[in-house]
Scaffold this motif. Structure first.
Motif, PDB file in Angstrom:
ATOM      1  N   VAL A  51       0.851  -1.202   0.000  1.00  0.00           N
ATOM      2  CA  VAL A  51       0.000   0.000   0.000  1.00  0.00           C
ATOM      3  C   VAL A  51       0.881   1.245   0.000  1.00  0.00           C
ATOM      4  O   VAL A  51       0.662   2.183  -0.770  1.00  0.00           O
ATOM      5  CB  VAL A  51      -0.946  -0.007   1.230  1.00  0.00           C
ATOM      6  CG1 VAL A  51      -1.622   1.346   1.406  1.00  0.00           C
ATOM      7  CG2 VAL A  51      -1.975  -1.110   1.105  1.00  0.00           C
ATOM      8  N   ASP A  52       1.906   1.240   0.850  1.00  0.00           N
ATOM      9  CA  ASP A  52       2.807   2.398   0.916  1.00  0.00           C
ATOM     10  C   ASP A  52       3.521   2.610  -0.410  1.00  0.00           C
ATOM     11  O   ASP A  52       3.672   3.739  -0.864  1.00  0.00           O
ATOM     12  CB  ASP A  52       3.840   2.207   2.037  1.00  0.00           C
ATOM     13  CG  ASP A  52       3.200   2.210   3.423  1.00  0.00           C
ATOM     14  OD1 ASP A  52       2.065   2.711   3.547  1.00  0.00           O
ATOM     15  OD2 ASP A  52       3.836   1.704   4.367  1.00  0.00           O
ATOM     16  N   LYS A  53       3.947   1.510  -1.045  1.00  0.00           N
ATOM     17  CA  LYS A  53       4.645   1.617  -2.331  1.00  0.00           C
ATOM     18  C   LYS A  53       3.717   2.193  -3.396  1.00  0.00           C
ATOM     19  O   LYS A  53       4.140   2.993  -4.237  1.00  0.00           O
ATOM     20  CB  LYS A  53       5.158   0.249  -2.782  1.00  0.00           C
ATOM     21  CG  LYS A  53       6.360  -0.223  -1.995  1.00  0.00           C
ATOM     22  CD  LYS A  53       6.792  -1.599  -2.445  1.00  0.00           C
ATOM     23  CE  LYS A  53       7.888  -2.149  -1.551  1.00  0.00           C
ATOM     24  NZ  LYS A  53       8.234  -3.528  -1.880  1.00  0.00           N
ATOM     25  N   THR A  54       2.458   1.805  -3.369  1.00  0.00           N
ATOM     26  CA  THR A  54       1.505   2.319  -4.352  1.00  0.00           C
ATOM     27  C   THR A  54       1.313   3.817  -4.188  1.00  0.00           C
ATOM     28  O   THR A  54       1.310   4.564  -5.173  1.00  0.00           O
ATOM     29  CB  THR A  54       0.145   1.608  -4.212  1.00  0.00           C
ATOM     30  OG1 THR A  54       0.333   0.240  -4.509  1.00  0.00           O
ATOM     31  CG2 THR A  54      -0.890   2.188  -5.148  1.00  0.00           C
ATOM     32  N   VAL A  55       1.160   4.260  -2.958  1.00  0.00           N
ATOM     33  CA  VAL A  55       0.971   5.694  -2.711  1.00  0.00           C
ATOM     34  C   VAL A  55       2.189   6.467  -3.212  1.00  0.00           C
ATOM     35  O   VAL A  55       2.052   7.471  -3.918  1.00  0.00           O
ATOM     36  CB  VAL A  55       0.720   5.960  -1.205  1.00  0.00           C
ATOM     37  CG1 VAL A  55       0.756   7.452  -0.898  1.00  0.00           C
ATOM     38  CG2 VAL A  55      -0.616   5.372  -0.777  1.00  0.00           C
ATOM     39  N   ALA A  79      -5.798   3.097 -12.021  1.00  0.00           N
ATOM     40  CA  ALA A  79      -7.061   2.436 -11.678  1.00  0.00           C
ATOM     41  C   ALA A  79      -6.820   0.959 -11.360  1.00  0.00           C
ATOM     42  O   ALA A  79      -7.392   0.422 -10.399  1.00  0.00           O
ATOM     43  CB  ALA A  79      -8.064   2.579 -12.818  1.00  0.00           C
ATOM     44  N   LEU A  80      -5.965   0.306 -12.155  1.00  0.00           N
ATOM     45  CA  LEU A  80      -5.644  -1.093 -11.882  1.00  0.00           C
ATOM     46  C   LEU A  80      -4.930  -1.252 -10.539  1.00  0.00           C
ATOM     47  O   LEU A  80      -5.232  -2.166  -9.769  1.00  0.00           O
ATOM     48  CB  LEU A  80      -4.776  -1.668 -13.008  1.00  0.00           C
ATOM     49  CG  LEU A  80      -5.484  -1.911 -14.332  1.00  0.00           C
ATOM     50  CD1 LEU A  80      -4.482  -2.255 -15.426  1.00  0.00           C
ATOM     51  CD2 LEU A  80      -6.516  -3.007 -14.194  1.00  0.00           C
ATOM     52  N   GLU A  81      -4.001  -0.357 -10.257  1.00  0.00           N
ATOM     53  CA  GLU A  81      -3.298  -0.410  -8.970  1.00  0.00           C
ATOM     54  C   GLU A  81      -4.262  -0.204  -7.817  1.00  0.00           C
ATOM     55  O   GLU A  81      -4.186  -0.901  -6.807  1.00  0.00           O
ATOM     56  CB  GLU A  81      -2.207   0.666  -8.914  1.00  0.00           C
ATOM     57  CG  GLU A  81      -0.915   0.254  -9.554  1.00  0.00           C
ATOM     58  CD  GLU A  81       0.203   1.242  -9.261  1.00  0.00           C
ATOM     59  OE1 GLU A  81       0.569   1.388  -8.079  1.00  0.00           O
ATOM     60  OE2 GLU A  81       0.713   1.836 -10.223  1.00  0.00           O
ATOM     61  N   LEU A  82      -5.159   0.749  -7.963  1.00  0.00           N
ATOM     62  CA  LEU A  82      -6.114   1.023  -6.888  1.00  0.00           C
ATOM     63  C   LEU A  82      -7.065  -0.149  -6.674  1.00  0.00           C
ATOM     64  O   LEU A  82      -7.424  -0.462  -5.535  1.00  0.00           O
ATOM     65  CB  LEU A  82      -6.895   2.307  -7.178  1.00  0.00           C
ATOM     66  CG  LEU A  82      -6.078   3.589  -7.062  1.00  0.00           C
ATOM     67  CD1 LEU A  82      -6.896   4.778  -7.557  1.00  0.00           C
ATOM     68  CD2 LEU A  82      -5.611   3.813  -5.631  1.00  0.00           C
ATOM     69  N   ARG A  83      -7.452  -0.816  -7.751  1.00  0.00           N
ATOM     70  CA  ARG A  83      -8.320  -1.993  -7.625  1.00  0.00           C
ATOM     71  C   ARG A  83      -7.598  -3.107  -6.875  1.00  0.00           C
ATOM     72  O   ARG A  83      -8.167  -3.761  -6.007  1.00  0.00           O
ATOM     73  CB  ARG A  83      -8.767  -2.467  -9.000  1.00  0.00           C
ATOM     74  CG  ARG A  83     -10.224  -2.738  -9.050  1.00  0.00           C
ATOM     75  CD  ARG A  83     -10.745  -3.188 -10.364  1.00  0.00           C
ATOM     76  NE  ARG A  83      -9.787  -3.184 -11.453  1.00  0.00           N
ATOM     77  CZ  ARG A  83     -10.099  -3.092 -12.714  1.00  0.00           C
ATOM     78  NH1 ARG A  83     -11.349  -2.990 -13.064  1.00  0.00           N
ATOM     79  NH2 ARG A  83      -9.191  -3.117 -13.663  1.00  0.00           N
TER      80      ARG A  83
END
Length: 147
Positions: A51-55, A79-83
């Motif tokens: 989650v931290d890496k995505t942010v 959008a794919l990452e958030l899903r």
């Protein structure tokens, strides 16, 4: 399914050896519960790091591209990452629920029929809350209903 995906499906958490039961060991005794607590906490930690890496990735990569195609590609990627993160968020909730079951000494038994889920199944899916037979029936019913 790729080789890496198959490996993750078999063992979602890195760095853990499967639990080896001692002869005559009680099912879901203290050592077994401690093992699964450790596995689940490690899994949760890995998910939280994702989650931290995505942010960080979304902050670093966010750009206002003048080309609509580039902007659309970036939005689709985000959008794919958030899903994926949303699925992981739900999994973290399930891990928390499972950790509570361990604490309450109710972990490892099928919520439908009450039989032992089994160490091998729990190693494959530590958040499993049904035995293989009940889960199979539930999936068949789900397909028939069309949920």
């Amino acid at each position: 399914m790729s080789t890496q995906a198959k490996q993750q499906a078999v063992q979602p958490i890195s760095g853990f050896e499967p639990y080896k039961e001692a002869p005559g060991e009680e099912y879901m005794g203290k050592p077994m519960r401690a093992h699964f607590t450790k596995v689940l906490n490690q899994w949760k930690k890995e998910l939280m790091e994702g989650v931290d890496k995505t942010v960080d990735h979304m902050k670093d990569e966010a750009a206002n591209f003048p080309d609509p195609a580039d902007r659309a590609s970036q939005e689709e990627e985000f959008a794919l990452e958030l899903r994926a993160r949303d699925r992981e968020r739900k999994l973290i909730k399930k891990i928390d629920k499972t950790l509570q079951l361990i604490e309450d000494e109710e972990y490892g038994w099928c919520e439908s029929c009450g039989v032992e889920i089994g160490v091998k199944r729990l190693e494959a899916r530590p958040t499993a809350d049904m035995c293989v037979d009940c889960k199979t029936l539930a999936e068949i019913k789900e397909k028939q209903v069309g949920k």
